[in-house]
Design a protein around this motif. Sequence first.
Motif, PDB file in Angstrom:
ATOM      1  N   ALA A 168       0.864  -1.184   0.000  1.00 17.99           N
ATOM      2  CA  ALA A 168       0.000   0.000   0.000  1.00 17.99           C
ATOM      3  C   ALA A 168       0.895   1.227   0.000  1.00 17.99           C
ATOM      4  N   GLU A 169       0.347   2.346  -0.463  1.00 15.06           N
ATOM      5  CA  GLU A 169       1.076   3.618  -0.447  1.00 15.06           C
ATOM      6  C   GLU A 169       0.215   4.667   0.227  1.00 15.06           C
ATOM      7  N   ILE A 170       0.900   5.616   0.891  1.00 18.01           N
ATOM      8  CA  ILE A 170       0.265   6.814   1.428  1.00 18.01           C
ATOM      9  C   ILE A 170       0.887   8.008   0.732  1.00 18.01           C
ATOM     10  N   MET A 171       0.075   8.905   0.217  1.00 19.36           N
ATOM     11  CA  MET A 171       0.595  10.112  -0.425  1.00 19.36           C
ATOM     12  C   MET A 171      -0.216  11.322   0.019  1.00 19.36           C
ATOM     13  N   GLY A 172       0.356  12.479  -0.186  1.00 23.10           N
ATOM     14  CA  GLY A 172      -0.323  13.709   0.159  1.00 23.10           C
ATOM     15  C   GLY A 172      -1.204  14.217  -0.965  1.00 23.10           C
ATOM     16  N   ALA A 173      -2.083  15.142  -0.617  1.00 24.25           N
ATOM     17  CA  ALA A 173      -2.987  15.722  -1.604  1.00 24.25           C
ATOM     18  C   ALA A 173      -2.221  16.436  -2.710  1.00 24.25           C
ATOM     19  N   GLY A 174      -1.051  17.020  -2.355  1.00 23.86           N
ATOM     20  CA  GLY A 174      -0.273  17.743  -3.345  1.00 23.86           C
ATOM     21  C   GLY A 174       0.417  16.852  -4.342  1.00 23.86           C
ATOM     22  N   LYS A 175       0.622  15.577  -3.997  1.00 20.05           N
ATOM     23  CA  LYS A 175       1.142  14.631  -4.981  1.00 20.05           C
ATOM     24  C   LYS A 175       0.018  14.123  -5.874  1.00 20.05           C
ATOM     25  N   TRP A 176      -1.148  13.899  -5.289  1.00 19.31           N
ATOM     26  CA  TRP A 176      -2.231  13.326  -6.085  1.00 19.31           C
ATOM     27  C   TRP A 176      -2.769  14.321  -7.107  1.00 19.31           C
ATOM     28  N   GLY A 177      -2.693  15.591  -6.803  1.00 21.39           N
ATOM     29  CA  GLY A 177      -3.253  16.549  -7.743  1.00 21.39           C
ATOM     30  C   GLY A 177      -2.774  17.963  -7.510  1.00 21.39           C
ATOM     31  N   HIS A 178      -3.014  18.791  -8.487  1.00 20.75           N
ATOM     32  CA  HIS A 178      -2.642  20.191  -8.446  1.00 20.75           C
ATOM     33  C   HIS A 178      -3.560  20.947  -7.473  1.00 20.75           C
ATOM     34  N   PRO A 179      -3.155  22.136  -7.030  1.00 21.21           N
ATOM     35  CA  PRO A 179      -4.031  22.921  -6.158  1.00 21.21           C
ATOM     36  C   PRO A 179      -5.406  23.128  -6.789  1.00 21.21           C
ATOM     37  N   GLY A 180      -6.448  22.821  -6.020  1.00 24.72           N
ATOM     38  CA  GLY A 180      -7.808  22.957  -6.522  1.00 24.72           C
ATOM     39  C   GLY A 180      -8.401  21.687  -7.115  1.00 24.72           C
ATOM     40  N   TRP A 181      -7.664  20.563  -7.082  1.00 26.91           N
ATOM     41  CA  TRP A 181      -8.207  19.343  -7.678  1.00 26.91           C
ATOM     42  C   TRP A 181      -9.519  18.916  -7.025  1.00 26.91           C
ATOM     43  N   HIS A 182      -9.666  19.244  -5.737  1.00 28.44           N
ATOM     44  CA  HIS A 182     -10.871  18.809  -5.028  1.00 28.44           C
ATOM     45  C   HIS A 182     -12.133  19.460  -5.581  1.00 28.44           C
ATOM     46  N   GLU A 183     -11.976  20.522  -6.383  1.00 29.28           N
ATOM     47  CA  GLU A 183     -13.130  21.174  -6.991  1.00 29.28           C
ATOM     48  C   GLU A 183     -13.480  20.564  -8.351  1.00 29.28           C
ATOM     49  N   ASP A 184     -12.679  19.598  -8.806  1.00 30.04           N
ATOM     50  CA  ASP A 184     -12.901  18.950 -10.096  1.00 30.04           C
ATOM     51  C   ASP A 184     -13.311  17.502  -9.859  1.00 30.04           C
ATOM     52  N   PRO A 185     -14.608  17.184  -9.966  1.00 29.22           N
ATOM     53  CA  PRO A 185     -15.057  15.817  -9.661  1.00 29.22           C
ATOM     54  C   PRO A 185     -14.540  14.779 -10.646  1.00 29.22           C
ATOM     55  N   ASP A 186     -14.013  15.212 -11.792  1.00 33.33           N
ATOM     56  CA  ASP A 186     -13.518  14.270 -12.795  1.00 33.33           C
ATOM     57  C   ASP A 186     -12.025  13.982 -12.663  1.00 33.33           C
ATOM     58  N   TRP A 187     -11.333  14.697 -11.772  1.00 34.97           N
ATOM     59  CA  TRP A 187      -9.892  14.494 -11.620  1.00 34.97           C
ATOM     60  C   TRP A 187      -9.620  13.136 -10.976  1.00 34.97           C
ATOM     61  N   LYS A 188      -8.770  12.336 -11.608  1.00 37.82           N
ATOM     62  CA  LYS A 188      -8.459  10.994 -11.116  1.00 37.82           C
ATOM     63  C   LYS A 188      -6.956  10.783 -10.941  1.00 37.82           C
ATOM     64  N   GLY A 189      -6.224  11.870 -10.707  1.00 36.75           N
ATOM     65  CA  GLY A 189      -4.792  11.747 -10.522  1.00 36.75           C
ATOM     66  C   GLY A 189      -4.028  12.049 -11.795  1.00 36.75           C
ATOM     67  N   ALA A 190      -2.711  12.121 -11.639  1.00 36.04           N
ATOM     68  CA  ALA A 190      -1.859  12.585 -12.736  1.00 36.04           C
ATOM     69  C   ALA A 190      -1.212  11.466 -13.534  1.00 36.04           C
ATOM     70  N   TRP A 191      -1.686  10.209 -13.372  1.00 36.15           N
ATOM     71  CA  TRP A 191      -0.966   9.074 -13.945  1.00 36.15           C
ATOM     72  C   TRP A 191      -1.763   8.315 -14.998  1.00 36.15           C
ATOM     73  N   GLY A 192      -2.877   8.859 -15.463  1.00 32.57           N
ATOM     74  CA  GLY A 192      -3.653   8.179 -16.487  1.00 32.57           C
ATOM     75  C   GLY A 192      -4.509   7.061 -15.921  1.00 32.57           C
ATOM     76  N   PRO A 193      -5.131   6.249 -16.798  1.00 31.17           N
ATOM     77  CA  PRO A 193      -6.085   5.239 -16.342  1.00 31.17           C
ATOM     78  C   PRO A 193      -5.450   4.051 -15.630  1.00 31.17           C
ATOM     79  N   ASN A 194      -4.138   3.825 -15.852  1.00 34.68           N
ATOM     80  CA  ASN A 194      -3.446   2.696 -15.216  1.00 34.68           C
ATOM     81  C   ASN A 194      -2.249   3.222 -14.425  1.00 34.68           C
ATOM     82  N   PRO A 195      -2.473   3.755 -13.228  1.00 32.51           N
ATOM     83  CA  PRO A 195      -1.381   4.352 -12.444  1.00 32.51           C
ATOM     84  C   PRO A 195      -0.318   3.309 -12.087  1.00 32.51           C
ATOM     85  N   PRO A 196       0.889   3.760 -11.786  1.00 35.33           N
ATOM     86  CA  PRO A 196       2.010   2.827 -11.589  1.00 35.33           C
ATOM     87  C   PRO A 196       2.089   2.205 -10.201  1.00 35.33           C
ATOM     88  N   PHE A 197       1.061   2.332  -9.382  1.00 33.27           N
ATOM     89  CA  PHE A 197       1.165   1.882  -7.996  1.00 33.27           C
ATOM     90  C   PHE A 197       0.730   0.424  -7.825  1.00 33.27           C
TER      91      PHE A 197
END
Length: 209
Positions: free
Chosen positions: A67-96
């Motif tokens: 398992a991994e723990i990451m911060g909000a600033g790694k998962w997304g840019h400032p304001g990502w929480h206002e975008d319901p479609d944002w799913k992270g910066a790694w595309g549909p198949n993240p490397p985790f």
Amino acid sequence: MSHVRVHNFAISLDGFGTGEGQSADAHFGHAGDRLHQWMFATRLWDPAGSGGVDDAFAQQHEPGIGAEIMGAGKWGHPGWHEDPDWKGAWGPNPPFHTPVFVLTHHPRPSIEMEGGTTFHFLDASPAEALKTAKEAAGGKDVRIGGGPTVTRDFLAAGLVDHMHTVVVPILLGRGVRLWDGLEGLEEDYRIESTSSPSGVTHLTFDRAA
């Protein structure tokens, strides 16, 4: 026994783990990709890349992680929480390829991605988040994925067993620093340094007995 690990965490000579001015188009702010060029040249990132000392360290990122723990600033840019479609910066198949717990003051429902990655969102302390992640890891290790604020918080709480940082020979001058407030941290760890022909220096911290 499950351990808590940090891998491939790159910082500048002046200790910044990310630059200033993060946005959807600049995930590391004005640092750009300069903190991670050493990794892009390895076989971990590119099958045609280098198999030298940088790759040897980079490859330790994956084995044994549940398992991994990451911060909000790694998962997304400032304001990502206002975008319901944002799913992270790694595309549909993240490397985790594991459960990933995102620490945020803006929780949302979990997001299941391709390849075994599921993002869960927690408003929790480091100790509370680690307890949840260890349960999900099924006896494997938990990786603290950054950014610098979250990594610093877990170090300050005494929760990190092994840390690999990469000192990159650049000066950023501004951004978010890793070491602030961690005076005396070296007393708790055995520290080794390995220089690379690429110009970076690998530092490993293993908790002293």
